[in-house]
Each structure stands twice: as structure tokens, then as C-alpha cells.
Write a protein that holds these residues in place. Structure first.
Motif, PDB file in Angstrom:
ATOM      1  N   SER A 135       0.820  -1.221   0.000  1.00  0.00           N
ATOM      2  CA  SER A 135       0.000   0.000   0.000  1.00  0.00           C
ATOM      3  C   SER A 135       0.849   1.264   0.000  1.00  0.00           C
ATOM      4  CB  SER A 135      -0.941   0.006   1.217  1.00  0.00           C
ATOM      5  OG  SER A 135      -0.225   0.246   2.421  1.00  0.00           O
ATOM      6  N   GLN A 136       2.130   1.148   0.351  1.00  0.00           N
ATOM      7  CA  GLN A 136       3.024   2.303   0.378  1.00  0.00           C
ATOM      8  C   GLN A 136       3.664   2.586  -0.973  1.00  0.00           C
ATOM      9  OE1 GLN A 136       3.062   3.997   3.510  1.00  0.00           O
ATOM     10  NE2 GLN A 136       1.453   2.434   3.637  1.00  0.00           N
ATOM     11  N   LEU A 137       3.486   1.689  -1.938  1.00  0.00           N
ATOM     12  CA  LEU A 137       4.118   1.835  -3.243  1.00  0.00           C
ATOM     13  C   LEU A 137       3.256   2.678  -4.180  1.00  0.00           C
ATOM     14  CD1 LEU A 137       5.288  -1.863  -3.795  1.00  0.00           C
ATOM     15  CD2 LEU A 137       6.599   0.038  -2.813  1.00  0.00           C
ATOM     16  N   GLN A 138       3.910   3.360  -5.095  1.00  0.00           N
ATOM     17  CA  GLN A 138       3.212   4.112  -6.135  1.00  0.00           C
ATOM     18  C   GLN A 138       3.149   3.250  -7.390  1.00  0.00           C
ATOM     19  OE1 GLN A 138       1.760   7.152  -5.591  1.00  0.00           O
ATOM     20  NE2 GLN A 138       2.393   6.837  -3.462  1.00  0.00           N
ATOM     21  N   LEU A 139       2.246   2.294  -7.393  1.00  0.00           N
ATOM     22  CA  LEU A 139       2.109   1.397  -8.529  1.00  0.00           C
ATOM     23  C   LEU A 139       1.256   2.043  -9.621  1.00  0.00           C
ATOM     24  CD1 LEU A 139       1.445  -1.946  -6.624  1.00  0.00           C
ATOM     25  CD2 LEU A 139       3.538  -1.313  -7.822  1.00  0.00           C
ATOM     26  N   PRO A 140       1.459   1.651 -10.876  1.00  0.00           N
ATOM     27  CA  PRO A 140       0.594   2.163 -11.950  1.00  0.00           C
ATOM     28  C   PRO A 140      -0.864   1.805 -11.690  1.00  0.00           C
ATOM     29  CG  PRO A 140       2.497   0.978 -12.855  1.00  0.00           C
ATOM     30  CD  PRO A 140       2.493   0.725 -11.383  1.00  0.00           C
ATOM     31  N   PRO A 174      -4.292  -0.685  -6.769  1.00  0.00           N
ATOM     32  CA  PRO A 174      -5.145   0.279  -7.478  1.00  0.00           C
ATOM     33  C   PRO A 174      -6.379  -0.404  -8.063  1.00  0.00           C
ATOM     34  CG  PRO A 174      -2.830   0.598  -8.066  1.00  0.00           C
ATOM     35  CD  PRO A 174      -2.891  -0.665  -7.249  1.00  0.00           C
ATOM     36  N   PRO A 175      -7.478   0.331  -8.207  1.00  0.00           N
ATOM     37  CA  PRO A 175      -8.751  -0.284  -8.629  1.00  0.00           C
ATOM     38  C   PRO A 175      -8.683  -1.035  -9.955  1.00  0.00           C
ATOM     39  CG  PRO A 175      -9.116   1.935  -7.802  1.00  0.00           C
ATOM     40  CD  PRO A 175      -7.641   1.748  -7.869  1.00  0.00           C
ATOM     41  N   ASP A 176      -7.859  -0.570 -10.904  1.00  0.00           N
ATOM     42  CA  ASP A 176      -7.798  -1.221 -12.211  1.00  0.00           C
ATOM     43  C   ASP A 176      -6.670  -2.247 -12.313  1.00  0.00           C
ATOM     44  OD1 ASP A 176      -9.974   0.159 -13.221  1.00  0.00           O
ATOM     45  OD2 ASP A 176      -8.752   1.814 -13.973  1.00  0.00           O
ATOM     46  N   ALA A 177      -5.993  -2.527 -11.208  1.00  0.00           N
ATOM     47  CA  ALA A 177      -4.885  -3.493 -11.235  1.00  0.00           C
ATOM     48  C   ALA A 177      -5.412  -4.900 -11.502  1.00  0.00           C
ATOM     49  CB  ALA A 177      -4.121  -3.455  -9.920  1.00  0.00           C
ATOM     50  N   LEU A 178      -4.574  -5.703 -12.146  1.00  0.00           N
ATOM     51  CA  LEU A 178      -4.882  -7.113 -12.384  1.00  0.00           C
ATOM     52  C   LEU A 178      -4.012  -7.954 -11.462  1.00  0.00           C
ATOM     53  CD1 LEU A 178      -6.068  -9.515 -13.963  1.00  0.00           C
ATOM     54  CD2 LEU A 178      -4.233  -9.220 -15.625  1.00  0.00           C
ATOM     55  N   LEU A 179      -4.643  -8.805 -10.667  1.00  0.00           N
ATOM     56  CA  LEU A 179      -3.936  -9.661  -9.720  1.00  0.00           C
ATOM     57  C   LEU A 179      -4.033 -11.111 -10.168  1.00  0.00           C
ATOM     58  CD1 LEU A 179      -2.485 -10.258  -7.041  1.00  0.00           C
ATOM     59  CD2 LEU A 179      -4.712 -10.155  -5.896  1.00  0.00           C
ATOM     60  N   VAL A 180      -2.877 -11.754 -10.304  1.00  0.00           N
ATOM     61  CA  VAL A 180      -2.806 -13.174 -10.629  1.00  0.00           C
ATOM     62  C   VAL A 180      -2.314 -13.902  -9.385  1.00  0.00           C
ATOM     63  CG1 VAL A 180      -1.852 -14.941 -12.146  1.00  0.00           C
ATOM     64  CG2 VAL A 180      -2.247 -12.625 -13.029  1.00  0.00           C
ATOM     65  N   GLY A 209       9.010  -9.624 -18.250  1.00  0.00           N
ATOM     66  CA  GLY A 209       8.676  -8.214 -18.076  1.00  0.00           C
ATOM     67  C   GLY A 209       7.195  -7.913 -17.981  1.00  0.00           C
ATOM     68  N   MET A 210       6.375  -8.866 -17.578  1.00  0.00           N
ATOM     69  CA  MET A 210       4.920  -8.630 -17.541  1.00  0.00           C
ATOM     70  C   MET A 210       4.455  -7.958 -16.272  1.00  0.00           C
ATOM     71  SD  MET A 210       1.662 -11.182 -18.170  1.00  0.00           S
ATOM     72  CE  MET A 210       1.718 -10.896 -19.947  1.00  0.00           C
ATOM     73  N   PHE A 211       5.100  -8.225 -15.125  1.00  0.00           N
ATOM     74  CA  PHE A 211       4.526  -7.843 -13.836  1.00  0.00           C
ATOM     75  C   PHE A 211       5.203  -6.622 -13.231  1.00  0.00           C
ATOM     76  CE2 PHE A 211       3.774 -12.424 -14.333  1.00  0.00           C
ATOM     77  CZ  PHE A 211       2.391 -12.423 -14.271  1.00  0.00           C
ATOM     78  N   ASP A 212       4.384  -5.770 -12.629  1.00  0.00           N
ATOM     79  CA  ASP A 212       4.873  -4.599 -11.900  1.00  0.00           C
ATOM     80  C   ASP A 212       5.260  -4.948 -10.473  1.00  0.00           C
ATOM     81  OD1 ASP A 212       4.171  -2.181 -13.789  1.00  0.00           O
ATOM     82  OD2 ASP A 212       2.408  -3.491 -13.804  1.00  0.00           O
ATOM     83  N   LEU A 213       4.702  -6.034  -9.963  1.00  0.00           N
ATOM     84  CA  LEU A 213       4.972  -6.454  -8.588  1.00  0.00           C
ATOM     85  C   LEU A 213       4.881  -7.963  -8.495  1.00  0.00           C
ATOM     86  CD1 LEU A 213       5.221  -5.936  -5.458  1.00  0.00           C
ATOM     87  CD2 LEU A 213       2.716  -5.789  -5.434  1.00  0.00           C
ATOM     88  N   TYR A 245       8.731  -4.184  -8.468  1.00  0.00           N
ATOM     89  CA  TYR A 245       9.057  -4.530  -7.084  1.00  0.00           C
ATOM     90  C   TYR A 245       8.876  -6.027  -6.831  1.00  0.00           C
ATOM     91  CZ  TYR A 245       8.624   0.501  -6.252  1.00  0.00           C
ATOM     92  OH  TYR A 245       8.787   1.862  -6.304  1.00  0.00           O
ATOM     93  N   LEU A 246       9.757  -6.559  -5.995  1.00  0.00           N
ATOM     94  CA  LEU A 246       9.630  -7.910  -5.462  1.00  0.00           C
ATOM     95  C   LEU A 246       9.462  -7.806  -3.958  1.00  0.00           C
ATOM     96  CD1 LEU A 246       9.924 -11.063  -5.445  1.00  0.00           C
ATOM     97  CD2 LEU A 246      12.379 -10.674  -5.192  1.00  0.00           C
ATOM     98  N   LEU A 247       8.385  -8.337  -3.450  1.00  0.00           N
ATOM     99  CA  LEU A 247       8.167  -8.444  -2.004  1.00  0.00           C
ATOM    100  C   LEU A 247       8.412  -9.894  -1.619  1.00  0.00           C
ATOM    101  CD1 LEU A 247       7.286  -7.542   0.778  1.00  0.00           C
ATOM    102  CD2 LEU A 247       4.906  -7.645   0.015  1.00  0.00           C
TER     103      LEU A 247
END
Length: 452
Positions: free
Chosen positions: A93-98, A122-128, A166-170, A221-223
Motif C-alpha cells: 500500500s506504500q508503493l506508487q504502482l501504476p 489500485p482499482p484497475d490493477a490485475l492480480l494473478v 517483463g509482464m509484472f509490476d509487482l 518490485y519484489l516483495l
């Protein structure tokens, strides 16, 4: 508590902030129970309870209720999750994700962190949400459905996921580990612990990290997290990754009164004598190396379903598609990536299942009843009593008071549980057999009311 081997204590001597006496004392205390509310479903005040510091819609309870007797738990109104592990969601939640970020939870079952991510992205994010172990895929899928979002569920090997260059932002890698942090909550894990098992876990963790790393975008980012204390599975794994010269640590300040031990720049460790929870480690890193994205050929997207009755069953910006004898609702912002992913990995859940297709008939899906995309106004609702709700969850509800025939959306205290169909003096129960409540209770009334 079973005898803890001497090799465990010797290994922890290398752990920054370790205190053998305080840890030993913490093992004599009961493991705390915490719940995280589903903000899209919970519709009443929560009783007085201690708030989890890093999640303002999560609470630590004074006692552990019988959750299985609570229809709201089955409806996904809250999730029972270890408090310290919720810190992973806070970090994200602290990250500035697209706004349209694409996120992968690599080792997701049973779904605690996945459902938390679904709330903080973010509301339009896609989670796999991925799980490689077949026996754990069903509970992950069930929990994602009950939480109500459009999370995609995958049953794929990390190596196949890594091919999505290179597909994922996180990436979230909550890695399989030796389970040291769970000795109090799961005493059987003591018997399974050994130095050899720690080393096996280290090798498995490094293999997973190396396999999925190519799928992370440059600047993504990698968590990384575990439920361990030892440095081999935690800090040393991070050092191993940083030595490749492809990443940098991300340091996020946390309030001192949270009781979190910072073992280094961007590395966080939770000890049970400092926080109300179990052992946990988390670290956030950013990818700095250039990553060429895989060139994807987007084939022609499936044709949307023509406007009909099924469109009245859903709400929100979604596209309805007929896919494998099912009608799915795909959020419009997910459509292209959904199409790409279902061509490259094994998707177990692909969007919200609105209905199954049987000839010319469409059977409303149990998943739709639990979804935030459900349009309740399209169905007649039946308000179940506690006993009726429990009977429905057991698939033992045989009739309801006289009402006209047809489809009913059964709900309990304003929260939908599923669909039934009234046919004369009986009903057809469409609650999934694999989700069926199998436990019996001495008293079906009152157990869960003790806390909510």
C-alpha cells in the motif's frame, strides 16, 4: 510444546534482535487470533477489539470463536489471517504502482495475502494468484471467489511464470519455508524442523526467486517474505539476490511503536514477544536491471456476449464472454492481459463466472452471488435465519416458506451466500458441494455472535 532441538537455538544466535528467554516465554502464551474485514462486504460496526497497527480494518480478538459456525465467514465478509503477515499488504500500500498494474502472487495458497493485495492495489490493477501444489489450488480458488474480486487463479510452475518476461509490476513471493515462526500456533512444525530442512528451503526459495525474476519489469518490485527467524532463509537470501547486481533494497520507514525489528535497510522481522502475532520476515526490493519484455501477439479478442438478461445480473465496467461453457465477467481494464495470460499459463479461475451454460439455459454461478460485481436487484432475495443459513451451507436446506417459484438469492444479514431455486414444495441448492460445510454444532445459534 514439543522439545525444540539444540540446533534451532544455535542457528538463531545469528539472528539480529534475537532473545532466547523472551522467545521461550512467548511459546507459553496462546497464539493470538486476528481477522481482516472485507471492506466491500462488512456492513456493521466491529465490537471493541485491538486494531492491528498496520491494517486499520483488521483486529486481534480476545478469544478464538468457532468461525465455521458463522455464515459471514463463509460469505467472505472477513478473513482469518495472522496479524504479522498483514504487514505485506501494508508494504504494498506504500508503493506508487501504476493504476493498471499487473501483479503476481507466486505462492498464494490459502489466499490470505492475495485477498489482502486485492484490497490495497489500485482499482484497475490485475492480480494473478498462483499455486503450484495441486492439493492447495482448490482452497485458494474458493477464498478468492468468496472475497468477491476478479483475481485470476493460476496453477503454474514458477519456471512457466518466469517465461512471461517483463509482464509484472509487482511480484509477491511468500516463500515455502521451515516454519520456525509458527512453532506456537502449529506445534507439529517443531517436529518437522531440522538444519537439513532449512537448507532444503533455502535452495527451494532461491530456485523460485531465480525462476520468476525474469517476469518482473525493470523498476518493478519484489516483495519477499517468510514465516521464519533464521538469516539463511531471510537476510542471506536477499544478499544472494542483490549480489546478482539486478536489484536494490527499498527502505520504507515504519513507526517505532509497532515493535518491528529492522534487521537492515528494507528488511523487517517480527518477533512474538514484540508484536501480537507469530514470526514473520519481509523485504522489498526494486529491479534495476533492464528487462526486455516478451513480444506478445494479441490475437483477436473473443467477441463480447450480445446484450441479454445476463447483463442485468452484473454491475460495473465488465465485459461478458462465453468461454468453455461458461459466461464470464471480465473487468474491462483486464481484458487484454486476461486474453494473453490464458494463452500462456494454466488459469483455474479466469474472471468472475456469471453462469454455466446448459443448452439454452443459464444457471447463475455460486461465484456470482459472492462477487462485488453482482447486481442484487436482478434477483429475488431471501433473508435466511441463522439455522437456514447453516442448513444452506451444509446443502441440507430442503424448503423455505411459501414463495413463488424461481431463482432466489439467499442472503444472511444483508450479505449474499448463494443461489437456490424454488420448485413447488422443494428447492434446488446451488451451493458448491466442494465448499459444503461438513461440521455439526451442538448449538447452531449463538457461537459466532460471541464476537460479532
Amino acid at each position: 510444546m514439543q522439545h525444540i532441538p539444540d540446533s534451532f537455538w544455535q542457528l538463531q544466535e545469528q539472528t539480529p534482535g534475537w532473545n532466547k528467554q523472551l522467545y521461550s516465554e512467548s511459546l507459553l502464551l496462546p497464539a493470538p487470533t486476528s481477522v481482516r474485514l472485507n471492506k466491500s462486504k462488512w456492513n456493521k460496526a466491529f465490537p471493541p477489539a485491538q486494531e492491528v497497527p498496520w491494517c486499520n480494518w483488521a483486529f486481534t480478538l480476545s478469544a478464538r470463536p468457532l468461525f465455521a459456525a458463522d455464515p459471514w465467514w463463509h460469505a467472505g465478509a472477513y478473513y482469518v489471517q495472522e496479524a504479522n503477515s498483514m504487514f505485506a499488504g501494508w508494504l504494498v500500500s506504500q508503493l506508487q504502482l501504476p493504476s493498471s498494474a499487473v501483479v503476481l502472487d507466486v505462492c498464494a495458497a490459502p489466499g490470505g495475502k492475495t485477498t489482502h493485495l486485492a484490497d490495497v492495489l489500485p482499482p484497475d490493477a490485475l492480480l494473478v494468484s498462483n499455486e503450484v501444489i495441486q492439493s492447495r489450488v482448490q482452497i485458494l480458488t474458493e477464498n478468492c471467489c468468496k472475497w468477491g474480486g476478479a483475481t485470476l487463479v493460476s496453477h503454474s510452475d514458477p519456471q512457466h511464470l518466469g517465461a512471461l518476461h517483463g509482464m509484472f509490476d509487482l511480484l509477491l513471493v511468500d516463500a515455502p519455508c521451515s516454519g520456525e515462526g509458527l512453532f506456537r500456533r502449529e506445534p507439529e512444525s517443531v517436529q518437522e524442523w531440522s538444519i537439513d530442512n532449512v537448507q532444503l528451503c533455502v535452495e527451494r526459495q532461491q530456485r523460485i526467486l531465480s525462476q520468476v525474476w525474469p517476469s518482473l519489469k525493470e523498476g518493478g518490485y519484489l516483495l519477499y517474505s517468510t514465516c521464519t527467524f533464521n538469516t539463511k532463509e531471510d537476510e542471506e537470501n536477499i544478499d544472494w539476490l542483490l549480489q546478482k547486481g539486478e536489484a536494490e533494497l527499498v527502505d520504507i520507514p515504519v513507526p517505532a511503536d509497532w515493535g518491528i525489528e529492522k534487521t537492515g535497510t528494507g528488511t523487517f522481522k517480527f518477533f512474538p514477544w514484540k508484536t501480537k502475532g507469530e514470526g514473520f520476515f519481509a523485504c522489498l526490493i526494486r529491479k534495476t536491471s533492464e528487462q526486455a519484455s516478451l513480444s506478445y501477439k494479441v490475437k483477436q479478442l473473443p467477441k463480447p456476449r450480445p446484450t441479454d438478461l445476463l447483463h442485468e445480473w452484473v454491475q460495473g465496467p465488465v465485459t461478458l464472454l462465453d468461454w468453455k461453457e461458461r459466461t464470464l465477467a471480465i473487468p474491462e481494464s483486464h481484458l487484454v492481459h486476461w486474453h494473453l495470460l490464458q494463452q500462456h499459463i494454466r488459469l483455474v479461475r479466469a474472471g468472475i463466472e456469471v453462469a454455466t451454460i446448459k443448452g439454452k439455459d443459464h444457471i447463475p454461478s455460486p461465484e456470482l452471488a459472492l462477487s462485488k460485481y453482482l447486481n442484487k436487484n436482478a434477483f429475488e432475495c431471501y433473508a435466511a435465519t441463522t439455522s437456514e443459513a447453516i442448513a444452506f451451507l451444509k446443502r441440507e436446506l430442503s424448503d423455505i416458506p411459501p414463495e413463488r417459484a424461481g431463482w432466489k438469492l439467499l442472503e444472511y444479514e444483508g450479505i449474499p451466500l448463494g443461489f437456490l431455486k424454488k420448485i413447488g414444495n422443494r428447492i434446488n441448492n446451488y451451493y458448491p458441494p466442494e465448499w459444503r460445510l461438513r461440521k455439526d454444532f451442538e448449538r447452531e445459534e449463538g457461537y459466532w455472535h460471541s464476537w460479532n
